[in-house]
Design a protein around this motif. Structure first.
Motif, mmCIF file in Angstrom:
data_model
loop_
_atom_site.group_PDB
_atom_site.id
_atom_site.type_symbol
_atom_site.label_atom_id
_atom_site.label_comp_id
_atom_site.label_asym_id
_atom_site.label_seq_id
_atom_site.Cartn_x
_atom_site.Cartn_y
_atom_site.Cartn_z
ATOM 1 N N PRO A 1 46.555 42.502 6.152
ATOM 2 C CA PRO A 1 46.316 41.067 5.955
ATOM 3 C C PRO A 1 46.827 40.194 7.102
ATOM 4 N N LYS A 2 48.009 40.515 7.630
ATOM 5 C CA LYS A 2 48.567 39.659 8.677
ATOM 6 C C LYS A 2 47.681 39.631 9.914
ATOM 7 N N LEU B 1 40.117 48.417 8.242
ATOM 8 C CA LEU B 1 39.696 49.616 8.958
ATOM 9 C C LEU B 1 39.213 50.683 7.981
ATOM 10 N N SER B 2 38.034 51.196 8.253
ATOM 11 C CA SER B 2 37.544 52.345 7.501
ATOM 12 C C SER B 2 38.156 53.594 8.107
ATOM 13 N N GLY B 3 38.917 54.326 7.287
ATOM 14 C CA GLY B 3 39.635 55.486 7.814
ATOM 15 C C GLY B 3 39.393 56.735 6.996
ATOM 16 N N GLY B 4 40.134 57.785 7.309
ATOM 17 C CA GLY B 4 39.942 59.064 6.622
ATOM 18 C C GLY B 4 41.238 59.706 6.177
#
Length: 249
Positions: free
Chosen positions: A57-58, A63-66
């Motif tokens: 949030p800051k 991010l789309s991650g795994g």
């Protein structure tokens, strides 16, 4: 060939033990190392964030991650299966040596009880059948699940860990190995009863007394299923391990 006197009889001993005895530290050392790696991996993964996406949030970043991917756990479970299968394999070989008059340095064939005849009594012959069957099953279960992958979700999830299968197989191998080790302990206790307890160390003496507090020696042929279950429960509960840990420096 080395000649020694056991009681009033001369026993011809081989100058070296089979690998399953002589090389136990070199085989079980890597097993222990593997267990350490598995423990570290599971502790890391159990305490890791597996959210997807990861939101900061800051920084106003998504991010789309795994991090959810189970490959670390899946490979650890495959290694667990291989390590414990190795442990059970060498354990069964020592059981076989204890029952074999060509290797057991003067003990009766199949460790038949005092007063019984090796040609008429089976002794512990059949319990080795159980151990070999379990070890054979473990060998087939060591095929790694993590080496496989079946794509799903229109090939969007195109490489998966197959971790649940790896964990299921590893659990089965551990269960089987507990029985195999229990059978070795039964054979060792029977051999001690036939040869005498005079040369036991403090730890081995305590383990022998623990086994005999619940399982009597085999003097005549009887079903061994209850004996195996009793000692297996000792192994599962860590009672033998507790004795060993207390006696080690």
């Amino acid at each position: 060939m080395v000649r020694t006197i056991v009681g009033k009889e001369e026993v011809r001993e081989k100058p070296q033990d089979p690998y399953s005895f002589r090389c136990a530290p070199q085989v079980l050392g890597p097993v222990r190392d593997a267990l350490g790696f598995i423990r570290r991996t599971l502790e890391i993964e159990m305490n890791s964030a597996t959210d997807n996406p990861l939101i900061f949030p800051k920084d106003k970043v998504c991010l789309s991650g795994g991090n959810f991917h189970g490959q670390p756990v899946s490979m650890a479970m495959d290694i667990l299966g291989l390590a414990i299968s190795t442990l059970s394999n060498i354990s069964e070989r020592r059981t076989a040596a204890l029952l074999d008059p060509s290797l057991n340095n003067g003990l009766p064939a199949f460790l038949v009880g005092k007063g019984s005849h090796p040609g008429l009594s089976s002794g512990l012959m059949a319990v080795q059948y159980t151990a070999t069957a379990l070890v054979a099953e473990n060998k087939t279960l060591t095929h790694p699940s993590s080496s496989d992958s079946i794509p799903t979700s229109s090939n969007f999830e195109d490489f998966v860990s197959m971790g649940p299968g790896a964990a299921q197989k590893a659990g089965r191998i551990v269960d089987n190995a507990q029985y195999v080790v229990a059978i070795e302990l039964l054979a060792a206790a029977q051999g001690i009863d036939l040869r005498g307890t005079g040369r036991l160390g403090r730890g081995t003496g305590k383990v022998h007394r623990l086994i005999r507090s619940r399982v009597p020696p085999v003097t005549q042929d009887r079903s061994s299923s209850g004996d195996i279950e009793e000692v297996r429960e000792m192994v599962r509960q860590g009672l033998v391990e507790d004795i060993v840990r207390k006696e080690l420096p």
